[in-house]
Design a protein around this motif. Structure first.
Motif, PDB file in Angstrom:
ATOM      1  N   ALA A 138     -24.523 101.430 116.360  1.00  0.00           N
ATOM      2  CA  ALA A 138     -24.872 101.488 117.781  1.00  0.00           C
ATOM      3  C   ALA A 138     -23.899 100.631 118.567  1.00  0.00           C
ATOM      4  O   ALA A 138     -23.347  99.655 118.047  1.00  0.00           O
ATOM      5  N   ARG A 159     -19.587 104.308 122.662  1.00  0.00           N
ATOM      6  CA  ARG A 159     -20.589 105.208 122.101  1.00  0.00           C
ATOM      7  C   ARG A 159     -19.937 106.275 121.213  1.00  0.00           C
ATOM      8  O   ARG A 159     -20.469 106.635 120.161  1.00  0.00           O
ATOM      9  N   PHE A 168     -29.520  97.507 124.053  1.00  0.00           N
ATOM     10  CA  PHE A 168     -29.208  98.760 123.370  1.00  0.00           C
ATOM     11  C   PHE A 168     -29.581  99.923 124.273  1.00  0.00           C
ATOM     12  O   PHE A 168     -30.600  99.870 124.978  1.00  0.00           O
ATOM     13  N   GLN A 180     -20.690 106.719 117.224  1.00  0.00           N
ATOM     14  CA  GLN A 180     -21.107 108.002 116.665  1.00  0.00           C
ATOM     15  C   GLN A 180     -20.164 108.446 115.553  1.00  0.00           C
ATOM     16  O   GLN A 180     -20.604 108.933 114.505  1.00  0.00           O
ATOM     17  N   LEU A 209     -26.414 103.566 110.335  1.00  0.00           N
ATOM     18  CA  LEU A 209     -26.480 103.913 111.747  1.00  0.00           C
ATOM     19  C   LEU A 209     -25.774 102.840 112.561  1.00  0.00           C
ATOM     20  O   LEU A 209     -26.138 101.662 112.498  1.00  0.00           O
ATOM     21  N   LEU A 250     -32.700 102.715 115.628  1.00  0.00           N
ATOM     22  CA  LEU A 250     -32.653 101.305 115.234  1.00  0.00           C
ATOM     23  C   LEU A 250     -34.020 100.843 114.728  1.00  0.00           C
ATOM     24  O   LEU A 250     -34.105 100.077 113.753  1.00  0.00           O
ATOM     25  N   ASP A 274     -31.618 105.538 124.258  1.00  0.00           N
ATOM     26  CA  ASP A 274     -31.517 106.659 123.313  1.00  0.00           C
ATOM     27  C   ASP A 274     -31.307 106.202 121.871  1.00  0.00           C
ATOM     28  O   ASP A 274     -31.623 106.939 120.932  1.00  0.00           O
ATOM     29  N   ASP A 275     -30.742 105.006 121.680  1.00  0.00           N
ATOM     30  CA  ASP A 275     -30.452 104.502 120.341  1.00  0.00           C
ATOM     31  C   ASP A 275     -31.630 103.762 119.712  1.00  0.00           C
ATOM     32  O   ASP A 275     -31.627 103.504 118.503  1.00  0.00           O
ATOM     33  N   THR A 303     -20.942 106.398 112.451  1.00  0.00           N
ATOM     34  CA  THR A 303     -22.169 106.867 111.806  1.00  0.00           C
ATOM     35  C   THR A 303     -21.905 108.162 111.042  1.00  0.00           C
ATOM     36  O   THR A 303     -22.282 108.296 109.882  1.00  0.00           O
ATOM     37  N   TYR A 314     -30.525 100.797 129.518  1.00  0.00           N
ATOM     38  CA  TYR A 314     -30.463  99.907 128.358  1.00  0.00           C
ATOM     39  C   TYR A 314     -31.758  99.125 128.231  1.00  0.00           C
ATOM     40  O   TYR A 314     -32.388  98.765 129.223  1.00  0.00           O
TER      41      TYR A 314
END
Length: 199
Positions: free
Chosen positions: A183, A163, A78, A167, A181, A86, A81-82, A170, A5
């Protein structure tokens, strides 16, 4: 935590209770959120353009100076990967104080020594962070589709559930036009930082 993170920063916030906005069934005055749809935030700067403190100590000083016993400090991270998605949202939809620069630096979220509170599903839109709780019906839609539901504090405890729900939100497009998007933001409670003398 299974994923690395990145530090978003620290927010000084009230606890959420906005019955005109929040999802039915989550009516308690103890909702935790980083979103100014749900909570009042203490700004970093006098103009009120930035609500992201760089350290828990800076946030604790601001909390103490505000003199409101209802305020608390939230650490926000966060998943690495996100972060690119963002960053794209913030570049397209507007500036959010010191957050974009901090995400560019990819500072590791400290985590250690901070009490993990859970995950909040959030998305960025025009310098604001929306939470799934404040956009009507999303909690119910997510629960029906994924089985994931927040606890009484509005947070999801399991990382993979959070998560998966983000997803699904989104992919579903249900947050449009405000959020495209979603998160899963990790929220923590840092230990009370020792304040310098006179603070």
């Amino acid at each position: 935590m299974e994923l690395p993170y990145v530090l978003a920063g620290y927010r000084v916030a009230t606890r959420g209770y906005m019955p005109d906005w929040q999802e039915a069934g989550l009516t308690g005055p103890q909702l935790l959120s980083l979103s100014d749809c749900m909570v009042d935030l203490v700004p970093v700067d006098p103009a009120g353009w930035d609500h992201w403190f760089a350290s828990s100590q800076e946030a604790e000083i601001a909390r103490s100076q505000a003199g409101d016993p209802e305020l608390h400090v939230l650490g926000v991270g966060f998943a690495a990967d996100d972060v690119p998605g963002l960053q794209d949202d913030m570049a397209r939809d507007g500036w959010d104080g010191s957050l974009p620069d901090r995400l560019v630096r990819r500072e590791e979220f400290p985590g250690a020594g901070e009490r993990r509170l859970g995950f909040e599903l959030v998305g960025f839109d025009v310098a604001n962070w929306h939470t799934w709780i404040c956009i009507g019906g999303l909690v119910t839609e997510v629960h029906q589709a994924t089985g994931v539901r927040p606890g009484p504090d509005g947070l999801i405890q399991d990382e993979q559930d959070a998560r998966r729900a983000a997803q699904w939100l989104t992919d579903s497009g249900l947050g449009d036009p405000k959020v495209f998007l979603w998160a899963a933001a990790l929220l923590t409670e840092p230990p009370r930082a020792a304040l310098p003398a006179g603070e």
